[in-house]
Write a protein that holds these residues in place. Sequence first.
Motif, PDB file in Angstrom:
ATOM      1  N   CYS A 245      22.064 -19.497   0.946  1.00  0.00           N
ATOM      2  CA  CYS A 245      23.273 -19.288   1.760  1.00  0.00           C
ATOM      3  C   CYS A 245      23.469 -17.797   2.038  1.00  0.00           C
ATOM      4  CB  CYS A 245      24.501 -19.849   1.044  1.00  0.00           C
ATOM      5  SG  CYS A 245      24.541 -21.647   0.989  1.00  0.00           S
ATOM      6  N   LYS A 246      23.885 -17.479   3.268  1.00  0.00           N
ATOM      7  CA  LYS A 246      24.018 -16.080   3.681  1.00  0.00           C
ATOM      8  C   LYS A 246      25.384 -15.491   3.338  1.00  0.00           C
ATOM      9  CE  LYS A 246      19.903 -16.048   5.502  1.00  0.00           C
ATOM     10  NZ  LYS A 246      18.802 -15.320   4.837  1.00  0.00           N
ATOM     11  N   SER A 247      26.349 -16.342   3.023  1.00  0.00           N
ATOM     12  CA  SER A 247      27.691 -15.839   2.719  1.00  0.00           C
ATOM     13  C   SER A 247      28.378 -16.803   1.763  1.00  0.00           C
ATOM     14  CB  SER A 247      28.518 -15.720   4.001  1.00  0.00           C
ATOM     15  OG  SER A 247      28.768 -17.009   4.562  1.00  0.00           O
ATOM     16  N   MET A 248      29.479 -16.336   1.143  1.00  0.00           N
ATOM     17  CA  MET A 248      30.255 -17.192   0.255  1.00  0.00           C
ATOM     18  C   MET A 248      30.850 -18.364   1.024  1.00  0.00           C
ATOM     19  SD  MET A 248      30.059 -16.122  -2.858  1.00  0.00           S
ATOM     20  CE  MET A 248      31.481 -16.862  -3.651  1.00  0.00           C
ATOM     21  N   GLU A 249      31.231 -18.105   2.288  1.00  0.00           N
ATOM     22  CA  GLU A 249      31.805 -19.160   3.107  1.00  0.00           C
ATOM     23  C   GLU A 249      30.801 -20.285   3.313  1.00  0.00           C
ATOM     24  OE1 GLU A 249      33.928 -19.797   7.496  1.00  0.00           O
ATOM     25  OE2 GLU A 249      33.010 -17.872   6.964  1.00  0.00           O
ATOM     26  N   ASP A 250      29.553 -19.928   3.647  1.00  0.00           N
ATOM     27  CA  ASP A 250      28.504 -20.938   3.819  1.00  0.00           C
ATOM     28  C   ASP A 250      28.232 -21.681   2.512  1.00  0.00           C
ATOM     29  OD1 ASP A 250      28.240 -20.213   6.429  1.00  0.00           O
ATOM     30  OD2 ASP A 250      26.478 -18.936   6.130  1.00  0.00           O
ATOM     31  N   TYR A 252      30.329 -22.315  -0.031  1.00  0.00           N
ATOM     32  CA  TYR A 252      31.378 -23.295  -0.364  1.00  0.00           C
ATOM     33  C   TYR A 252      31.412 -24.451   0.638  1.00  0.00           C
ATOM     34  CZ  TYR A 252      33.161 -20.353  -4.094  1.00  0.00           C
ATOM     35  OH  TYR A 252      33.286 -19.649  -5.262  1.00  0.00           O
ATOM     36  N   LYS A 253      31.044 -24.199   1.881  1.00  0.00           N
ATOM     37  CA  LYS A 253      30.950 -25.295   2.853  1.00  0.00           C
ATOM     38  C   LYS A 253      29.876 -26.292   2.418  1.00  0.00           C
ATOM     39  CE  LYS A 253      32.571 -23.143   7.149  1.00  0.00           C
ATOM     40  NZ  LYS A 253      32.169 -22.669   8.505  1.00  0.00           N
ATOM     41  N   LEU A 254      28.730 -25.754   1.965  1.00  0.00           N
ATOM     42  CA  LEU A 254      27.651 -26.625   1.526  1.00  0.00           C
ATOM     43  C   LEU A 254      28.046 -27.385   0.258  1.00  0.00           C
ATOM     44  CD1 LEU A 254      24.835 -27.730   1.862  1.00  0.00           C
ATOM     45  CD2 LEU A 254      23.918 -25.654   0.792  1.00  0.00           C
ATOM     46  N   LEU A 255      28.771 -26.739  -0.637  1.00  0.00           N
ATOM     47  CA  LEU A 255      29.252 -27.418  -1.837  1.00  0.00           C
ATOM     48  C   LEU A 255      30.163 -28.596  -1.473  1.00  0.00           C
ATOM     49  CD1 LEU A 255      30.138 -24.675  -4.500  1.00  0.00           C
ATOM     50  CD2 LEU A 255      28.310 -26.358  -4.590  1.00  0.00           C
ATOM     51  N   ASP A 256      31.087 -28.358  -0.518  1.00  0.00           N
ATOM     52  CA  ASP A 256      31.989 -29.435  -0.081  1.00  0.00           C
ATOM     53  C   ASP A 256      31.200 -30.600   0.507  1.00  0.00           C
ATOM     54  OD1 ASP A 256      34.216 -28.036  -0.905  1.00  0.00           O
ATOM     55  OD2 ASP A 256      34.610 -27.147   1.063  1.00  0.00           O
ATOM     56  N   LEU A 257      30.164 -30.270   1.307  1.00  0.00           N
ATOM     57  CA  LEU A 257      29.329 -31.307   1.912  1.00  0.00           C
ATOM     58  C   LEU A 257      28.615 -32.123   0.837  1.00  0.00           C
ATOM     59  CD1 LEU A 257      27.895 -32.664   4.330  1.00  0.00           C
ATOM     60  CD2 LEU A 257      26.211 -30.810   4.238  1.00  0.00           C
ATOM     61  N   LEU A 258      28.046 -31.424  -0.142  1.00  0.00           N
ATOM     62  CA  LEU A 258      27.318 -32.101  -1.208  1.00  0.00           C
ATOM     63  C   LEU A 258      28.244 -32.967  -2.056  1.00  0.00           C
ATOM     64  CD1 LEU A 258      24.968 -29.183  -2.292  1.00  0.00           C
ATOM     65  CD2 LEU A 258      24.233 -31.357  -1.305  1.00  0.00           C
ATOM     66  N   GLN A 259      29.438 -32.455  -2.317  1.00  0.00           N
ATOM     67  CA  GLN A 259      30.391 -33.220  -3.110  1.00  0.00           C
ATOM     68  C   GLN A 259      30.796 -34.502  -2.379  1.00  0.00           C
ATOM     69  OE1 GLN A 259      34.201 -31.350  -3.855  1.00  0.00           O
ATOM     70  NE2 GLN A 259      34.338 -32.348  -5.859  1.00  0.00           N
ATOM     71  N   GLY A 260      31.074 -34.384  -1.075  1.00  0.00           N
ATOM     72  CA  GLY A 260      31.424 -35.561  -0.289  1.00  0.00           C
ATOM     73  C   GLY A 260      30.291 -36.559  -0.235  1.00  0.00           C
ATOM     74  N   GLU A 261      29.071 -36.060  -0.087  1.00  0.00           N
ATOM     75  CA  GLU A 261      27.899 -36.935  -0.033  1.00  0.00           C
ATOM     76  C   GLU A 261      27.709 -37.648  -1.369  1.00  0.00           C
ATOM     77  OE1 GLU A 261      23.310 -36.663   1.586  1.00  0.00           O
ATOM     78  OE2 GLU A 261      24.287 -34.852   0.834  1.00  0.00           O
ATOM     79  N   TYR A 262      27.978 -36.955  -2.459  1.00  0.00           N
ATOM     80  CA  TYR A 262      27.822 -37.545  -3.787  1.00  0.00           C
ATOM     81  C   TYR A 262      28.780 -38.720  -3.967  1.00  0.00           C
ATOM     82  CZ  TYR A 262      28.249 -38.127  -8.820  1.00  0.00           C
ATOM     83  OH  TYR A 262      28.304 -38.668 -10.092  1.00  0.00           O
ATOM     84  N   TRP A 263      30.051 -38.518  -3.596  1.00  0.00           N
ATOM     85  CA  TRP A 263      31.038 -39.595  -3.778  1.00  0.00           C
ATOM     86  C   TRP A 263      30.717 -40.803  -2.894  1.00  0.00           C
ATOM     87  CZ3 TRP A 263      32.961 -39.177  -8.119  1.00  0.00           C
ATOM     88  CH2 TRP A 263      33.468 -37.978  -8.621  1.00  0.00           C
TER      89      TRP A 263
END
Length: 281
Positions: A245-250, A252-263
Motif C-alpha cells: 500500500c502506498k499510503s495509510m488511507e489505502d 485502511y481501505k484494503l483492511l475494510d475490504l478484507l474484513q467485509g469479505e471475511y464476514w
Amino acid sequence: MTTSTFLKSPGLQQFCHENNAFTLADVHQSLNNTDRVTAIIQRQKLLHFPEGQHYNGVAFEMQINPQIKEYIQAKYQDESEFMLICALKEQLELLITLKSFEVDMSYKRLKAAKLNEVVFTTYLPNHGKIITLVRVFTNQETPIGYYRLFKRVFQVIANVTGQSVHFSHIHQEGFQGIVCDMDNKQTSGLGKYLYELDPSRTTEEHLRSTIVFCQVHFHRNITKAVGNHPNQHGIRQRMAGLLTCKSMEDYYKLLDLLQGEYWLHMRLIMSFTGHNTSEIQ
C-alpha cells in the motif's frame, strides 16, 4: 542424548547391521535391558560433561577445548540472564563488510524450554545459500533483552575485527539495513540501541532508516489464515497487497475490504452448514 534417541540413531542401526542383527537384544541378550543402556548413557554424560550442560558446562568446555574457546566470543550470566555469543573471527570479519544482514529467532534446535537461539545471517548470491555468521543463545525475549543482545554483539564485532560498527544513516557508512521479523520486542531493542548511538533522532526515525521487515512470516500467516486452496487465491493476493500500500488511507481501505469479505465468506459457510448466522463471533 537420551535412551530413546540412542535406540533410534543411525549409528546403532549400523552397529546392529555389522553384527547381523536388527536390535541390541539380537546382538547380545544382556543388552535387552534398557535400564542398563540408560545407565551407560548417563555415565558417559557425567564423564563428558562433569559440570552439566548449561553455563557451567560451557565454561568447562572452554577450559579444555581450544576450538570452543575460539568460537565463543562472550558469555554472560546473572540471577535472571544467560547469554552466549558465538562466532569465528572469519565470520565476524565477513559480517562487518556487509551492507545488510538478517536477524532471526530459532526455536527448533534447543531442548531447553527457556533458551532461544538468535542468528545473524546473510545470503551469498554466488553460492545460492544463506549462511549464519553469529549465533546468540539467550533466555531473554524482551525489548531490554534484545537491546543488550545487539549492543553486545556489535561490541564483540568491534573487539574481534578492530573496526567499529557503523550505520549508514548515522555515520554515512556501514550497515544500510537490518532485516527483522515483525517482532515489536526485537525492533524496540534495536531502536533503543540506535537511539543510544545518536539521541538527535527519535527511535522511530532510527528504525525507519534501518529496519526491513521480513515478508516470509507475513505470507506464512496468510496461508495459515486462509489455507492453500486454489479458491482462496484471490483473497491471499489481496491480503498480501497490505505490504505494498502506498499510503495509510489505502492500507485502511484494503483492511475494510478484507474484513467485509471475511464476514461474507463466514456467513456463506454458516448457511451451508445449517448454523444460524447470528452465531458468527
